[in-house]
Design a protein around this motif. Structure first.
Motif, PDB file in Angstrom:
ATOM      1  N   MET A   8     -23.766 -24.517 -25.532  1.00  0.00           N
ATOM      2  CA  MET A   8     -23.252 -25.876 -25.466  1.00  0.00           C
ATOM      3  C   MET A   8     -23.337 -26.404 -24.034  1.00  0.00           C
ATOM      4  SD  MET A   8     -19.861 -25.251 -27.602  1.00  0.00           S
ATOM      5  CE  MET A   8     -19.530 -26.389 -28.873  1.00  0.00           C
ATOM      6  N   GLU A  54     -20.226 -30.645 -20.888  1.00  0.00           N
ATOM      7  CA  GLU A  54     -19.498 -31.822 -21.350  1.00  0.00           C
ATOM      8  C   GLU A  54     -18.916 -31.594 -22.742  1.00  0.00           C
ATOM      9  OE1 GLU A  54     -22.759 -32.005 -20.369  1.00  0.00           O
ATOM     10  OE2 GLU A  54     -22.478 -32.849 -18.371  1.00  0.00           O
ATOM     11  N   HIS A  55     -19.675 -30.919 -23.590  1.00  0.00           N
ATOM     12  CA  HIS A  55     -19.199 -30.622 -24.941  1.00  0.00           C
ATOM     13  C   HIS A  55     -18.019 -29.657 -24.911  1.00  0.00           C
ATOM     14  CE1 HIS A  55     -23.492 -31.649 -26.425  1.00  0.00           C
ATOM     15  NE2 HIS A  55     -22.729 -32.730 -26.389  1.00  0.00           N
ATOM     16  N   ILE A 106     -14.260 -30.416 -26.293  1.00  0.00           N
ATOM     17  CA  ILE A 106     -13.635 -29.546 -27.301  1.00  0.00           C
ATOM     18  C   ILE A 106     -12.300 -29.020 -26.795  1.00  0.00           C
ATOM     19  CG2 ILE A 106     -13.853 -27.311 -28.466  1.00  0.00           C
ATOM     20  CD1 ILE A 106     -16.845 -27.948 -28.758  1.00  0.00           C
TER      21      ILE A 106
END
Length: 124
Positions: free
Chosen positions: A29, A32-33, A37
């Motif tokens: 990932m 930023e992801h 999350i």
């Protein structure tokens, strides 16, 4: 063929498998992801503000008045930023102009905002 299946079942012990959980997916990932999350997980833990009706507010007011007249310890349950906090002590002053309650426990004095109070318990 029977021998092969029996041998395979003996060696397949799922209790010894140690899954890494979400750690194995983090490498695939974008940062930023991962950040989004984590923010979502933190926000999902927050409790919504209790909706107090007129009866609840009146009950809280009566309990505060009783505690002040009897000079007894109370526990105030407050809500702020999605979390509940509990403070215990004696009410020393209610300032309606600033909308705060001044309290003290055995160690210190502190102030609570009236709008944050969601419950009051009297200890007698």
């Amino acid at each position: 063929m029977t021998y092969l299946n029996d041998h395979f079942d003996e060696k397949l012990d799922l209790s010894k498998v140690q899954d890494r959980g979400s750690k194995k997916w983090v490498a695939m990932m974008l940062p930023e992801h991962v950040k989004l999350i984590r923010q979502y997980n933190e926000e999902s833990k927050k409790a919504p503000r209790p909706q107090l009706d007129e009866w609840d507010l009146e009950t809280i007011q009566e309990l505060i008045e009783i505690a002040m007249k009897r000079n007894v310890d109370v526990e105030m349950k407050t809500w702020k930023d999605g979390e509940f906090f509990y403070r215990a002590g004696r009410i020393t002053w209610v300032d309606l102009n600033r909308r705060v309650i001044e309290m003290e426990d055995t160690f210190q004095s502190f102030t609570l905002t009236l709008s944050e109070i969601v419950d009051v318990t009297i200890f007698e």
